[in-house]
Design a protein around this motif. Sequence first.
Motif, PDB file in Angstrom:
ATOM      1  N   SER A 174       0.832  -1.215   0.000  1.00 13.09           N
ATOM      2  CA  SER A 174       0.000   0.000   0.000  1.00 13.09           C
ATOM      3  C   SER A 174       0.865   1.263   0.000  1.00 13.09           C
ATOM      4  N   TRP A 175       2.064   1.175   0.598  1.00  9.74           N
ATOM      5  CA  TRP A 175       2.961   2.330   0.593  1.00  9.74           C
ATOM      6  C   TRP A 175       3.697   2.467  -0.730  1.00  9.74           C
ATOM      7  N   ASN A 176       4.077   1.338  -1.319  1.00 11.26           N
ATOM      8  CA  ASN A 176       4.866   1.342  -2.550  1.00 11.26           C
ATOM      9  C   ASN A 176       3.977   1.547  -3.777  1.00 11.26           C
TER      10      ASN A 176
ATOM     11  N   GLU B 114      -1.149  12.194   3.380  1.00 11.03           N
ATOM     12  CA  GLU B 114      -1.201  10.729   3.375  1.00 11.03           C
ATOM     13  C   GLU B 114      -1.268  10.189   4.808  1.00 11.03           C
TER      14      GLU B 114
ATOM     15  N   VAL C  17       1.676   7.554  -3.491  1.00  6.45           N
ATOM     16  CA  VAL C  17       2.288   7.709  -2.168  1.00  6.45           C
ATOM     17  C   VAL C  17       3.753   8.120  -2.300  1.00  6.45           C
TER      18      VAL C  17
ATOM     19  N   TYR D 220       4.892   4.082   8.208  1.00  9.57           N
ATOM     20  CA  TYR D 220       4.719   5.287   7.403  1.00  9.57           C
ATOM     21  C   TYR D 220       5.464   6.473   8.013  1.00  9.57           C
TER      22      TYR D 220
ATOM     23  N   LYS E 188       1.466  -0.282  10.763  1.00  9.95           N
ATOM     24  CA  LYS E 188       1.420   0.460   9.501  1.00  9.95           C
ATOM     25  C   LYS E 188       1.716   1.935   9.732  1.00  9.95           C
TER      26      LYS E 188
ATOM     27  N   TYR F 142       2.989  14.297   1.778  1.00  9.60           N
ATOM     28  CA  TYR F 142       2.976  13.092   2.600  1.00  9.60           C
ATOM     29  C   TYR F 142       2.224  13.294   3.910  1.00  9.60           C
TER      30      TYR F 142
ATOM     31  N   TYR G 279       5.516  11.490  -0.952  1.00  9.50           N
ATOM     32  CA  TYR G 279       6.683  11.323  -0.077  1.00  9.50           C
ATOM     33  C   TYR G 279       7.860  12.170  -0.571  1.00  9.50           C
TER      34      TYR G 279
END
Length: 295
Positions: free
Chosen positions: A67-69, A247, A73, A265, A261, A244, A77
């Motif tokens: 989900s982060w990659n 996010e 996102v 993050y 999680k 970010y 970032y």
Amino acid sequence: MKKFIHYTFLFLTSVAGLLFFMAFPRLFAFRVEGSEHLGFKLAAFFKALAATAAQFFEPSSWNFFESWNQETVIDRYTYSLEIIFVSLLFTVFIGSLIAYLFMNLPYKQRTKVKHVLNFFEGLPNLLIIFMMQMLLFTIYREFNLRLVTMYGLAGKEPLIFPMIINSILPLLFFAQFLIKVMEEEYEKHYILLGQAKGLSKIQLLFIHLTRNIIPVVFIHFKTIIFLVLTNLVLVEHMFVLDGYIQELYKLLLTHGVSPAKILFYVGVFMMPVIIVERLVTFYGKKAGIARGIDI
């Protein structure tokens, strides 16, 4: 061994703080259903704290890298990190410029400049943002001239204006700190010896004095780094920036999100900042040792 214990303790306290933060809303509840009066529910708080801590040991809680990659996102970032590091460069350049110009002023004028710096350094960020917005709006209305892009709209994220806003208070703080260090250093014997030998003020400031204050400035520069970082939260919110911080905000509002999680993050975001802070501190200590300065 001492550093290992220090960083282990720091990690554990960070995890404990995160768990407390996530369970804290359960500490309060309405005393009677439909009432407007809040009461404390310690049992519900500790139950939520235990349930949140238990999520660390659930395998499903650690499936968050995919989900982060994602492209969106990663773009957010890199955009936020870009604002942070450009703001740091701007802070160092303008803050140093103010300090060196101050040291070249006549002695009687320095007090007035200090009062001006203290006044602007004491202004809240919200007031500074409002004043700059009004100034830019007035210029655009009267002269149809758009100096900078202020808001993140239509997929175009600004850099210059958020960077300036993000740097105003840090650069004033940095300039004040640099002025204080310079004034203390300027009273030392080697400066008087240089003046007796006929060295110019520019030579004394930019060569001899600068080399001696670098270790002290580098050691204390961590305050500027984290000041820039905390200002980013306000800047991204005020200027509707798709960074970010947004996010992280969406993640915190997600129901049932695992603490692992959130920790990942936040940790990924903080890691480059911490690395830069550690490198700056390490270089400052090495430079201090090389020059025989006890820090």
